[in-house]
Design an enzyme around this catalytic site. Sequence first.
Site, PDB file in Angstrom:
ATOM      1  N   SER A 102      82.408  36.751 104.323  1.00 18.27           N
ATOM      2  CA  SER A 102      81.836  37.387 105.506  1.00 18.27           C
ATOM      3  C   SER A 102      81.586  38.886 105.276  1.00 18.27           C
ATOM      4  CB  SER A 102      82.739  37.151 106.714  1.00 18.27           C
ATOM      5  OG  SER A 102      82.164  37.637 107.896  1.00 18.27           O
ATOM      6  N   ASP A 248      76.455  40.746 110.069  1.00 21.27           N
ATOM      7  CA  ASP A 248      77.361  40.845 108.938  1.00 21.27           C
ATOM      8  C   ASP A 248      76.847  39.951 107.813  1.00 21.27           C
ATOM      9  OD1 ASP A 248      77.942  38.394 110.068  1.00 21.27           O
ATOM     10  OD2 ASP A 248      80.103  38.681 110.136  1.00 21.27           O
ATOM     11  N   ASP A 250      77.462  36.964 106.362  1.00 20.67           N
ATOM     12  CA  ASP A 250      77.104  35.552 106.530  1.00 20.67           C
ATOM     13  C   ASP A 250      76.457  35.293 107.884  1.00 20.67           C
ATOM     14  OD1 ASP A 250      79.491  36.013 107.909  1.00 20.67           O
ATOM     15  OD2 ASP A 250      80.244  33.984 107.581  1.00 20.67           O
ATOM     16  N   ASP A 252      77.216  35.277 110.960  1.00 20.53           N
ATOM     17  CA  ASP A 252      77.769  34.558 112.106  1.00 20.53           C
ATOM     18  C   ASP A 252      78.086  35.508 113.259  1.00 20.53           C
ATOM     19  OD1 ASP A 252      79.964  35.779 110.926  1.00 20.53           O
ATOM     20  OD2 ASP A 252      81.247  33.999 110.976  1.00 20.53           O
TER      21      ASP A 252
END
Length: 457
Positions: A102, A248, A250, A252
């Site tokens: 992440s 961010d 990734d 999500d």
Amino acid sequence: MTTALRCFTAYDVRGRIPEDFDAHLARRIALACAAFFSMRKVVLGQDMRLSSPEIVEAMTAGLLARGVDVIDIGLCGTEEVYHAVFSGVDAGVDGGIIVTASHNPAEYNGMKIVRREARPVSNDSGLREIAAMAGDEKWYQTLCAQPAQQGGFRTVMASKKAYIEHLLGAVDCRGMRPLKLVVNSGNGCAGPVVDLLAPHLPFEFIRLQHQPDGRFPHGVPNPLLPEKRAATAEAVRAHGADLGIAWDGDFDRCFFYDENGRFIEGYYIVGLLATALLTLHPGATILHDPRLTWNTRELVTAAGGVPVMTRTGHAFIKEAMRAQDAVYGGEMSAHHYFRDFGYCDSGMLPWLLVCQLMSQTGQPLSALCDARMTAFPVSGEINSRVSDPDAVLARIKQHYRDGSMDYTDGISVEFPAYRFNLRASNTEPVLRLNVETRGDVELLERKTRELLDLIRS
């Protein structure tokens, strides 16, 4: 002999490469997942980190050797794995893993794991057992010594068509106004998805840090950090954009800037999206985390919805989403969960819905948020490193014992004019503070200082 693995958190795997996490360990974890959940077909994806391809190859080789089919969707965001899993139930998909850390620095990597229907895997739903299996040398050697099975099949699924269609189907593209958007992917994985959505939308995109790059040439992709917000804010002002959006690594989590380049706390976006979705689903349940609550609860109740507080963390909220059949759940940290997205969080649906709301109302984001920010000013999340978090929490509880207390996550204390939440980090000796008041900025500043003095003394 079983080894304790430091890379396991309460709801994912994350560690420094190679000290805490590497390709060999990832292979063991993937095999443990397949064994524990009896998986026969698994979706694998990866973020842009330089270590991700080697890790995915090791996982793939291990799974195929044990007869598990692999659907490899390549470079992607976490929600693309979620989508491939919950939309692939009829095709026999049993779970999925994305290799990602992440918003952690480049020297980290990890895994987020879901089982059938993209149900989350946390310590309460198998992650603790998977950690024990992966760290058990005897279990691993016994598995490897078993007779070879018929090998699994690897399918490379390069097309994102079904995922893009799912996103576009959640909004009225024909009703969108021609907005100018600054989009900052932070050299994470959001850029390619924006490029696939762009031809279907009447927007002009100003692209920043757009190409995935695991070296992180512009630093860690984490817009929750105040020092990571300037580039997006300045670009919004320089280009006269209607909106700024950042993600961010990734993607999500989705972050917003109004037309003045002002960063909008995720807390206010939760209330905005909840109200919008309640117009489509009257009387529905809306979930929110305990850190900041008053604005969300007031808006949801006024719109005829049912606000329900739940523990912070994506695995816990997803479990509660299913149990409550909630139409939407939101965290102030910019995670947004949708029933129509497999009860999972998405970093793409929030900005599409905000653009739709701006198009429908003809109002800029500032006008949609200003009154709520005035009604319920907040401190923003403030982290304090302490030697004994439990002792500090006990001290705070004693000092504010006259308030109404809730222990859903950490400690929340409420008084008529202000409330706060103080919770411990899952991974480090850090306490996270959030304070809000009923329209009183001076009280907010005073109580925040008072709390920090008590926490840090």
